[in-house]
Design a protein around this motif. Structure first.
Motif, PDB file in Angstrom:
ATOM      1  N   ASN A 187       0.818  -1.200   0.000  1.00  0.00           N
ATOM      2  CA  ASN A 187       0.000   0.000   0.000  1.00  0.00           C
ATOM      3  C   ASN A 187       0.860   1.262   0.000  1.00  0.00           C
ATOM      4  O   ASN A 187       0.532   2.251  -0.671  1.00  0.00           O
ATOM      5  CB  ASN A 187      -0.923  -0.018   1.212  1.00  0.00           C
ATOM      6  N   CYS A 226      -6.989  -7.979  -2.224  1.00  0.00           N
ATOM      7  CA  CYS A 226      -6.309  -7.096  -3.180  1.00  0.00           C
ATOM      8  C   CYS A 226      -7.250  -6.552  -4.255  1.00  0.00           C
ATOM      9  O   CYS A 226      -7.028  -5.469  -4.798  1.00  0.00           O
ATOM     10  CB  CYS A 226      -5.161  -7.838  -3.853  1.00  0.00           C
ATOM     11  N   LEU A 282       0.240  -5.265  -5.986  1.00  0.00           N
ATOM     12  CA  LEU A 282       0.574  -4.215  -6.947  1.00  0.00           C
ATOM     13  C   LEU A 282       0.035  -4.529  -8.339  1.00  0.00           C
ATOM     14  O   LEU A 282      -0.449  -3.642  -9.046  1.00  0.00           O
ATOM     15  CB  LEU A 282       2.091  -4.017  -6.993  1.00  0.00           C
ATOM     16  N   VAL A 305      -3.899  -3.866  -8.439  1.00  0.00           N
ATOM     17  CA  VAL A 305      -4.360  -2.481  -8.499  1.00  0.00           C
ATOM     18  C   VAL A 305      -3.894  -1.773  -9.774  1.00  0.00           C
ATOM     19  O   VAL A 305      -4.608  -0.940 -10.329  1.00  0.00           O
ATOM     20  CB  VAL A 305      -3.930  -1.673  -7.251  1.00  0.00           C
ATOM     21  N   ALA A 306      -2.708  -2.123 -10.255  1.00  0.00           N
ATOM     22  CA  ALA A 306      -2.168  -1.438 -11.437  1.00  0.00           C
ATOM     23  C   ALA A 306      -3.048  -1.640 -12.661  1.00  0.00           C
ATOM     24  O   ALA A 306      -3.156  -0.752 -13.515  1.00  0.00           O
ATOM     25  CB  ALA A 306      -0.755  -1.926 -11.725  1.00  0.00           C
ATOM     26  N   GLU A 362       2.119   1.623  -3.561  1.00  0.00           N
ATOM     27  CA  GLU A 362       1.016   2.086  -4.413  1.00  0.00           C
ATOM     28  C   GLU A 362       0.772   3.578  -4.234  1.00  0.00           C
ATOM     29  O   GLU A 362       0.550   4.318  -5.197  1.00  0.00           O
ATOM     30  CB  GLU A 362      -0.259   1.312  -4.085  1.00  0.00           C
ATOM     31  N   GLN A 363       0.800   4.027  -2.982  1.00  0.00           N
ATOM     32  CA  GLN A 363       0.479   5.417  -2.695  1.00  0.00           C
ATOM     33  C   GLN A 363       1.467   6.390  -3.316  1.00  0.00           C
ATOM     34  O   GLN A 363       1.117   7.546  -3.568  1.00  0.00           O
ATOM     35  CB  GLN A 363       0.400   5.627  -1.181  1.00  0.00           C
ATOM     36  N   THR A 419       0.012   6.741  -6.878  1.00  0.00           N
ATOM     37  CA  THR A 419      -1.373   7.224  -6.943  1.00  0.00           C
ATOM     38  C   THR A 419      -1.533   8.642  -6.418  1.00  0.00           C
ATOM     39  O   THR A 419      -2.634   9.206  -6.519  1.00  0.00           O
ATOM     40  CB  THR A 419      -2.326   6.288  -6.185  1.00  0.00           C
ATOM     41  N   ILE A 443       5.040   0.007 -11.590  1.00  0.00           N
ATOM     42  CA  ILE A 443       4.936  -0.771 -10.346  1.00  0.00           C
ATOM     43  C   ILE A 443       4.750  -2.266 -10.586  1.00  0.00           C
ATOM     44  O   ILE A 443       4.986  -3.068  -9.676  1.00  0.00           O
ATOM     45  CB  ILE A 443       3.836  -0.237  -9.404  1.00  0.00           C
TER      46      ILE A 443
END
Length: 455
Positions: free
Chosen positions: A276, A415, A358, A361-362, A279-280, A283, A331
């Motif tokens: 996370n 996820c 990762l 979400v990507a 990711e942040q 994002t 990512i």
């Protein structure tokens, strides 16, 4: 450094305003990452999991506060765009009083309710004490968070996105120094990480205040501006409260996801926390472009230029889609290797789960673009309630997938909770956008002109 966003090429204006906010957000994430890195390296993996455990709670509380302060300053942007400087100063005074009241209430409620909330989230026993210590210190420092959020929002409302960036960079470096001092030298563990965050955030808020006092006479209230206006306050609450609730609804969905994750144990929590954080980093661009769209749409709505608002949505969407491709490529290929920055124990087990998250979400960054651009843009136009419905859609998507994941003890399912939320919310926001624009066309004989009336 105040800037009028009602003139010039929309794409250039949006990019120029977004980049400083993006850099500022990166630095903010940077010192959040430093907390996690130093805690993970010098205190241990379980301490890292404890800090990560509080992430959704922090989002619930601090996201609510962010929504309120952003909402309180939408009228500031609109009146600045309309050239009403007297009305703009009145909105600043009103926003300050409202923010003070909200900070008092949120501090009291969060301190009283924290322990039951951690139990409700199935916080593992081996990290409970550290998680409680960390989040209680963060909650005690809510005033520092509100001070920076409000003043940075006010500066951005009048087109100044660079000054908050400079102060945030200074704050980030201060946070690193304090992290090392409290954790490595004084050895006070997760409490040191929390104290460093609160002190650094407070410092950036004080710097914003000093800058406004010395450099921005445009924002200095006159004697007549201090007279309270219940009508103005109600309008600001009418915009701010739905925005805050939207953040909170999203956070509740994240807490449901965290609760499902907790059933998988502290190792899974540590991996999810690490992923996370990675990711942040990427994002934050979506958060930045959303912040830009709130100001851009507010100023241009205040100026009555709805066609320019539409141009802004198109430009921001294109920028976001291009960025999504680059971020996803980054990512999914090298993101997992950043795990080594956060953990020194059980790395092989952690890195596998980081990579899984990762990649999940990507693949869905494109609806995340829609969520941030259209939610914030619609809010900037003065429609506070409609985007909150998108928050409900996020809650449903994230909550349903998280519940299914909990039933089957599936890390992959956890996820996929956020992507499901982004798709539902993004779809709903697009429908709202086209309905709003259609409304303006009909209202003004197909010319798309006119000013928004806050809902």
């Amino acid at each position: 450094m105040e800037k009028d966003l009602t003139k010039g090429n929309p794409t250039k204006i949006i990019l120029g305003f977004t980049i400083p906010i993006f850099i500022g957000n990166l630095f903010q994430q940077f010192y959040n990452m430093v907390d996690a890195m130093i805690v993970g390296k010098f205190v241990g993996t379980k301490a890292l999991a404890a800090v990560g455990e509080t992430g959704t709670i922090m989002f619930l509380i601090l996201g609510f506060l962010m929504g309120m302060t952003v909402g309180f300053t939408v009228l500031t942007s609109q009146r600045f765009g309309a050239g009403d400087m007297g009305g703009m100063r009145k909105t600043v005074v009103s926003a300050a009083f409202l923010s003070l009241v909200v900070a008092l209430l949120m501090t009291a409620v969060s301190l009283l309710c924290m322990k039951p909330l951690l139990h409700l989230m199935n916080t593992p026993d081996d990290i409970f004490d550290d998680a409680y210590t960390y989040i209680m210190i963060i909650c005690a420092g809510i005033f520092a968070q509100v001070l920076y959020n409000l003043l940075s929002c006010i500066l951005r409302a009048v087109g100044n996105s660079r000054t908050p960036l400079f102060f945030l960079i200074l704050s980030a470096f201060l946070n690193i120094v304090l992290d090392l001092l409290f954790i490595v030298v004084f050895k006070i563990g997760v409490a040191g990480a929390a104290l460093a965050t609160v002190i650094s955030q407070g410092a950036s808020g004080v710097l914003c205040l000093v800058y406004i006092i010395k450099k921005v006479p445009l924002l200095h209230p006159e004697k007549s501006d201090w007279h309270p206006s219940s009508h103005l306050a109600l309008i600001q609450i009418g915009i701010g409260l739905p925005m805050a609730l939207q953040y909170s609804i999203t956070a509740i969905g994240s807490m449901m996801m965290q609760s499902s994750l907790n059933l998988l144990g502290s190792m899974a929590v540590a991996a999810f926390t690490t992923a996370n954080k990675i990711e942040q980093i990427v994002t934050q661009a979506y958060v930045a472009i959303g912040t830009t769209m709130a100001t851009y749409c507010a100023q241009n709505t205040g100026a009555g230029d709805i066609p320019r608002v539409r141009q802004g949505f198109r430009s921001a969407t294109k920028i976001g889609f291009v960025y999504s491709l680059a971020a996803a490529a980054l990512i999914t290929t090298v993101g997992k290797y950043m795990t080594y920055l956060f953990v020194s124990e059980d790395v092989p087990a952690v890195i596998h789960n980081v990579d899984t998250y990762l990649k999940c979400v990507a693949a869905f960054f494109w609806p995340l673009t829609i969520v941030n651009v259209y939610r914030n843009g619609i809010q900037g136009m003065g429609f506070g309630f409609l985007p909150m419905l998108a928050g409900v859609a996020e809650l449903i998507g994230r909550g349903v997938v998280a519940k299914i994941a909990a039933r089957y003890r599936s890390y992959f399912g956890v996820c996929m909770a956020s992507p499901a939320a982004w798709i539902l919310a993004g779809t709903l926001l697009l429908v709202m956008y086209f309905l709003i624009m259609s409304h303006y066309k009909k209202k003004n004989n197909g010319k798309e002109m006119g000013r928004a009336v806050p809902s």
